[in-house]
Write an enzyme that holds these catalytic residues in place. Structure first.
Site, PDB file in Angstrom:
ATOM      1  N   GLY A 191      -1.968   0.546  -4.084  1.00 23.46           N
ATOM      2  CA  GLY A 191      -3.295   0.729  -3.524  1.00 23.46           C
ATOM      3  C   GLY A 191      -4.435   0.237  -4.387  1.00 23.46           C
ATOM      4  CG  ASP A 192      -7.093   0.052  -8.032  1.00 22.37           C
ATOM      5  OD1 ASP A 192      -7.697  -0.992  -7.711  1.00 22.37           O
ATOM      6  OD2 ASP A 192      -7.445   0.759  -9.000  1.00 22.37           O
ATOM      7  CG  LEU A 193      -1.032  -5.070  -8.113  1.00 26.06           C
ATOM      8  CD1 LEU A 193      -0.360  -4.272  -9.234  1.00 26.06           C
ATOM      9  CD2 LEU A 193       0.029  -5.809  -7.286  1.00 26.06           C
ATOM     10  CG  ASN A 209      -4.703  -0.646 -12.369  1.00 25.32           C
ATOM     11  OD1 ASN A 209      -5.165  -0.040 -13.332  1.00 25.32           O
ATOM     12  ND2 ASN A 209      -5.259  -0.619 -11.179  1.00 25.32           N
TER      13      ASN A 209
END
Length: 231
Positions: free
Chosen positions: A113-115, A119
């Protein structure tokens, strides 16, 4: 979403990373619940290409936490800041390990959801570990303080619309990250939020590939990126 502390083990040698939910979100029950549910799901997984969660619990103050393995690494964003264009072999090496890490999480119904490159952690031997998973499959993206989580440059079309995410959303974001590794920029660049969203929704990936600007990227790699970036 959280704050991360380096902590020393009391009963064994070595260190852990302790991620606690940011105090700003303690009054948002849905954020707290998602944090705990994602942590518990991932704690059942042990994989070389994710930052493994060893336990999930609550501090005496009531703040939920993840106890994670401590990884000495630098984010891919820092690697790209010094070497903006990766050779195709190294980019493929990174992409394969990111995909394996995502697949392990998808196996327990967790999507990232936040690649983003921030990260993705790069160890000294070029092993990759994906960090900071934030969502459950078929759940809508989290909104923190009224704003959607993550960087719009890496959003999938469904994330840009606030729709439920599944594993294909992570594959789209992986395509964006790999494109950046090869081109030194994300596929869509704009100072306008609405224009960025419109590009994710409507610009076809084959048109995007024309801006890659490299003749050394094999056709199979190009086709893989197109498949990842398909709407």
């Amino acid at each position: 979403m959280g704050q991360v502390y380096l902590v020393r083990r009391r009963l064994r040698s070595g260190f852990l990373a302790l991620k606690v939910l940011h105090q700003a979100h303690l009054e948002q029950n849905h954020v707290q619940q998602r944090f705990v549910e994602v942590g518990r799901a991932l704690s059942a997984v042990r994989h070389d290409n994710i930052v493994n969660i060893l336990s999930v619990g609550t501090l005496g103050s009531g703040i939920p936490y993840w106890a994670m393995e401590y990884v000495e690494a630098k984010p891919l964003s820092e690697v790209l800041a010094y070497d903006s264009l990766l050779d195709t072999e190294r980019a493929a090496h990174f992409g394969g390990m990111i995909a394996l890490g995502l697949d392990a999480a998808h196996g327990v119904s967790v999507v990232h959801g936040d690649l983003t490159p921030a990260n993705v952690l790069v160890l000294a031997d070029d092993t990759i570990k994906v960090a900071d998973f934030s969502n459950l499959e078929n759940c809508s993206p989290l909104r923190l303080g009224g704003a959607s989580l993550g960087a719009p440059e890496y959003w999938s079309p469904e994330q840009a619309q606030g729709l439920a995410l599944d594993r294909s959303s992570d594959l789209y974001s992986l395509g964006v990250v790999l494109f950046e590794c090869l081109a030194g920029k994300t596929p869509f660049v704009s100072h306008s939020y609405s224009d960025m969203v419109a590009q994710h929704l409507h610009t076809e990936p084959r048109a995007v590939m024309a801006s890659l600007g490299r003749g050394d990227v094999p056709l199979a790699f190009r086709e893989l990126l197109i498949e990842c970036l398909n709407k």
